[in-house]
Write a protein that holds these residues in place. Structure first.
Motif, PDB file in Angstrom:
ATOM      1  N   PHE A 189       6.292  -0.718  17.021  1.00 46.37           N
ATOM      2  CA  PHE A 189       5.712   0.615  17.151  1.00 46.37           C
ATOM      3  C   PHE A 189       5.423   1.226  15.781  1.00 46.37           C
ATOM      4  O   PHE A 189       4.455   1.970  15.622  1.00 46.37           O
ATOM      5  N   ARG A 190       6.224   0.894  14.781  1.00 44.39           N
ATOM      6  CA  ARG A 190       5.939   1.358  13.428  1.00 44.39           C
ATOM      7  C   ARG A 190       4.583   0.822  12.955  1.00 44.39           C
ATOM      8  O   ARG A 190       3.785   1.544  12.365  1.00 44.39           O
ATOM      9  N   GLU A 191       4.310  -0.439  13.236  1.00 45.98           N
ATOM     10  CA  GLU A 191       3.011  -1.014  12.887  1.00 45.98           C
ATOM     11  C   GLU A 191       1.891  -0.344  13.679  1.00 45.98           C
ATOM     12  O   GLU A 191       0.816  -0.060  13.142  1.00 45.98           O
ATOM     13  N   ARG A 192       2.135  -0.108  14.958  1.00 43.66           N
ATOM     14  CA  ARG A 192       1.141   0.548  15.805  1.00 43.66           C
ATOM     15  C   ARG A 192       0.801   1.924  15.252  1.00 43.66           C
ATOM     16  O   ARG A 192      -0.369   2.331  15.208  1.00 43.66           O
ATOM     17  N   LEU A 193       1.814   2.652  14.813  1.00 46.54           N
ATOM     18  CA  LEU A 193       1.601   3.986  14.267  1.00 46.54           C
ATOM     19  C   LEU A 193       0.729   3.926  13.017  1.00 46.54           C
ATOM     20  O   LEU A 193      -0.158   4.771  12.817  1.00 46.54           O
ATOM     21  N   SER A 194       0.947   2.925  12.181  1.00 46.92           N
ATOM     22  CA  SER A 194       0.171   2.822  10.939  1.00 46.92           C
ATOM     23  C   SER A 194      -1.287   2.474  11.196  1.00 46.92           C
ATOM     24  O   SER A 194      -2.133   2.640  10.310  1.00 46.92           O
ATOM     25  N   MET A 195      -1.601   2.012  12.411  1.00 47.91           N
ATOM     26  CA  MET A 195      -2.960   1.587  12.728  1.00 47.91           C
ATOM     27  C   MET A 195      -3.842   2.719  13.257  1.00 47.91           C
ATOM     28  O   MET A 195      -5.010   2.501  13.570  1.00 47.91           O
ATOM     29  N   ILE A 196      -3.291   3.927  13.343  1.00 47.42           N
ATOM     30  CA  ILE A 196      -4.088   5.019  13.925  1.00 47.42           C
ATOM     31  C   ILE A 196      -5.153   5.534  12.966  1.00 47.42           C
ATOM     32  O   ILE A 196      -6.092   6.210  13.396  1.00 47.42           O
ATOM     33  N   GLU A 197      -5.009   5.255  11.674  1.00 50.57           N
ATOM     34  CA  GLU A 197      -5.966   5.772  10.707  1.00 50.57           C
ATOM     35  C   GLU A 197      -7.211   4.895  10.691  1.00 50.57           C
ATOM     36  O   GLU A 197      -7.189   3.770  10.197  1.00 50.57           O
ATOM     37  N   ALA A 198      -8.298   5.407  11.258  1.00 48.50           N
ATOM     38  CA  ALA A 198      -9.534   4.638  11.357  1.00 48.50           C
ATOM     39  C   ALA A 198     -10.110   4.387   9.973  1.00 48.50           C
ATOM     40  O   ALA A 198     -10.251   5.310   9.174  1.00 48.50           O
ATOM     41  N   SER A 199     -10.434   3.128   9.675  1.00 51.91           N
ATOM     42  CA  SER A 199     -10.966   2.775   8.371  1.00 51.91           C
ATOM     43  C   SER A 199     -11.701   1.453   8.476  1.00 51.91           C
ATOM     44  O   SER A 199     -11.409   0.629   9.358  1.00 51.91           O
ATOM     45  N   SER A 200     -12.634   1.237   7.556  1.00 49.92           N
ATOM     46  CA  SER A 200     -13.299  -0.061   7.471  1.00 49.92           C
ATOM     47  C   SER A 200     -12.471  -1.044   6.661  1.00 49.92           C
ATOM     48  O   SER A 200     -12.843  -2.208   6.514  1.00 49.92           O
ATOM     49  N   SER A 201     -11.326  -0.592   6.136  1.00 48.86           N
ATOM     50  CA  SER A 201     -10.407  -1.470   5.410  1.00 48.86           C
ATOM     51  C   SER A 201      -9.453  -2.145   6.383  1.00 48.86           C
ATOM     52  O   SER A 201      -9.155  -1.627   7.461  1.00 48.86           O
ATOM     53  N   SER A 202      -8.925  -3.305   5.999  1.00 53.64           N
ATOM     54  CA  SER A 202      -7.941  -4.000   6.825  1.00 53.64           C
ATOM     55  C   SER A 202      -6.514  -3.560   6.517  1.00 53.64           C
ATOM     56  O   SER A 202      -5.568  -3.978   7.188  1.00 53.64           O
ATOM     57  N   SER A 203      -6.342  -2.721   5.495  1.00 57.71           N
ATOM     58  CA  SER A 203      -5.016  -2.231   5.126  1.00 57.71           C
ATOM     59  C   SER A 203      -4.588  -1.101   6.059  1.00 57.71           C
ATOM     60  O   SER A 203      -5.416  -0.456   6.710  1.00 57.71           O
ATOM     61  N   HIS A 204      -3.286  -0.860   6.098  1.00 57.90           N
ATOM     62  CA  HIS A 204      -2.741   0.219   6.924  1.00 57.90           C
ATOM     63  C   HIS A 204      -1.769   1.040   6.086  1.00 57.90           C
ATOM     64  O   HIS A 204      -0.894   0.484   5.430  1.00 57.90           O
ATOM     65  N   PRO A 205      -1.902   2.354   6.106  1.00 61.60           N
ATOM     66  CA  PRO A 205      -1.040   3.206   5.281  1.00 61.60           C
ATOM     67  C   PRO A 205       0.290   3.493   5.962  1.00 61.60           C
ATOM     68  O   PRO A 205       0.494   3.201   7.146  1.00 61.60           O
ATOM     69  N   ILE A 206       1.199   4.087   5.211  1.00 63.87           N
ATOM     70  CA  ILE A 206       2.396   4.669   5.814  1.00 63.87           C
ATOM     71  C   ILE A 206       1.969   5.801   6.738  1.00 63.87           C
ATOM     72  O   ILE A 206       1.105   6.605   6.391  1.00 63.87           O
ATOM     73  N   VAL A 207       2.571   5.855   7.927  1.00 63.49           N
ATOM     74  CA  VAL A 207       2.359   6.991   8.821  1.00 63.49           C
ATOM     75  C   VAL A 207       3.723   7.430   9.347  1.00 63.49           C
ATOM     76  O   VAL A 207       4.415   6.654  10.020  1.00 63.49           O
ATOM     77  N   ASN A 208       4.120   8.640   9.016  1.00 61.39           N
ATOM     78  CA  ASN A 208       5.371   9.203   9.508  1.00 61.39           C
ATOM     79  C   ASN A 208       5.083  10.383  10.428  1.00 61.39           C
ATOM     80  O   ASN A 208       4.031  11.020  10.319  1.00 61.39           O
ATOM     81  N   VAL A 209       6.008  10.657  11.329  1.00 63.89           N
ATOM     82  CA  VAL A 209       5.886  11.800  12.232  1.00 63.89           C
ATOM     83  C   VAL A 209       7.175  12.623  12.144  1.00 63.89           C
ATOM     84  O   VAL A 209       8.247  12.080  11.889  1.00 63.89           O
ATOM     85  N   TYR A 210       7.038  13.928  12.372  1.00 65.20           N
ATOM     86  CA  TYR A 210       8.168  14.828  12.171  1.00 65.20           C
ATOM     87  C   TYR A 210       8.259  15.851  13.302  1.00 65.20           C
ATOM     88  O   TYR A 210       7.239  16.339  13.790  1.00 65.20           O
ATOM     89  N   SER A 211       9.472  16.191  13.666  1.00 60.18           N
ATOM     90  CA  SER A 211       9.688  17.296  14.596  1.00 60.18           C
ATOM     91  C   SER A 211       9.570  18.608  13.828  1.00 60.18           C
ATOM     92  O   SER A 211       9.627  18.636  12.587  1.00 60.18           O
ATOM     93  N   ARG A 212       9.426  19.697  14.538  1.00 58.21           N
ATOM     94  CA  ARG A 212       9.378  21.003  13.887  1.00 58.21           C
ATOM     95  C   ARG A 212      10.674  21.270  13.128  1.00 58.21           C
ATOM     96  O   ARG A 212      10.646  21.790  12.001  1.00 58.21           O
ATOM     97  N   ARG A 213      11.780  20.901  13.745  1.00 55.68           N
ATOM     98  CA  ARG A 213      13.072  21.123  13.088  1.00 55.68           C
ATOM     99  C   ARG A 213      13.166  20.333  11.790  1.00 55.68           C
ATOM    100  O   ARG A 213      13.682  20.833  10.785  1.00 55.68           O
ATOM    101  N   ALA A 214      12.666  19.106  11.800  1.00 57.71           N
ATOM    102  CA  ALA A 214      12.707  18.277  10.594  1.00 57.71           C
ATOM    103  C   ALA A 214      11.854  18.885   9.480  1.00 57.71           C
ATOM    104  O   ALA A 214      12.235  18.856   8.306  1.00 57.71           O
TER     105      ALA A 214
END
Length: 277
Positions: A189-214
């Motif tokens: 799922f961590r890999e899946r999350l990094s794939m949400i950024e649409a790009s013509s590149s084959s690389s995938h960035p860090i993608v983190n998610v946060y709760s309001r409390r965090a």
């Protein structure tokens, strides 16, 4: 050997700036590209931004944007008379922002720099603004500490990051794509999350998610005093779309989705102050 996350970010957004899918084939850096993406962004993706962030109140104030992208929010700050400075990790984005802003007669300080090592003196800016960027950095705590350092006493930070407790994160990505469609067979799922950024590149960035409390906790840890926190952004594309449901979601009024997005939207929007200890 795994790719350095900063190199991955440079490749992804160097190849395709944020919003490029709305450019209808126009080249980044041109007026056609910028105005097409800006229209989509301001009327569909993020119309709520202008209700939450008081751009006009920052006329004459020193504003630093961390992660200027292709210059969409930079344009609004400049248009409203702010003394704007923008940084981006991606050199192509620096060039794009300069090109886009110059079309309207704006020539602010825009430079290549890292959010975790800002090239500015202490107590330089009245406002630090970062929209959809700091959830991609290796250490958001360091980035927020740097934002705190360069802000003047009494200055404000505006932070917009991905929301963990959102429809898009749990229902669409995790429930529909990862579980029901069998995405877990091919990627974590961590890999899946990094794939949400649409790009013509084959690389995938860090993608983190946060709760309001965090988000509140991270800002406090960096020394900020929280002012307000909100959740926004739910559009048809954020919902699971098996078969006929896509046609259903497209017919739902945006105002209805926005109402749901105020609790389970894809962005946490926070503002906080730097105050004297």
């Amino acid at each position: 050997m795994s790719q350095d996350p900063r190199d991955a970010a440079r490749e992804v957004w160097g190849a395709s700036p944020a919003g490029w899918t709305f450019g209808d084939g126009a080249d980044p850096g041109t007026r056609e590209f910028f105005e097409r993406v800006l229209e989509r962004r301001s009327t569909y993706e993020q119309p709520w931004l202008f209700d939450l962030v008081p751009f006009s109140s920052y006329a004459g104030r020193r504003v630093l944007e961390i992660g200027c992208g292709a210059g969409y929010d930079a344009y609004e700050f400049c248009r409203q008379g702010a003394e704007y400075t923008g940084i981006d990790l991606t050199p192509e984005n620096v060039d794009r922002t300069r090109a886009h802003l110059s079309l309207y007669g704006f020539h602010p300080d825009v430079r290549e720099a890292d959010a975790e090592n800002l090239p500015f003196e202490n107590d330089t800016f009245d406002v630090v603004f970062s929209n959809g960027v700091l959830h991609h950095v290796p250490d958001i705590g360091i980035a927020l500490a740097e934002a705190f350092r360069v802000l003047k006493s009494g200055g404000v930070i505006w932070l917009i990051v991905y929301h963990r407790d959102s429809v898009f994160h749990w229902v669409t990505l995790f429930g529909w794509i990862h579980l029901l469609r069998g995405g877990f067979r091919r990627h974590s799922f961590r890999e899946r999350l990094s794939m949400i950024e649409a790009s013509s590149s084959s690389s995938h960035p860090i993608v983190n998610v946060y709760s309001r409390r965090a988000v509140v906790r991270m800002l406090a840890d960096a020394g900020f005093v929280n002012r307000a926190i909100a959740v926004r952004k739910l559009v048809a594309e954020d919902l699971p779309a098996p078969g006929f449901l896509w046609g259903v979601w497209k017919r739902v009024p945006l105002a209805w989705l926005d109402r749901i997005g105020r609790r389970w939207g894809w962005y946490v929007v926070a503002s906080a102050n730097k105050t004297d200890a």
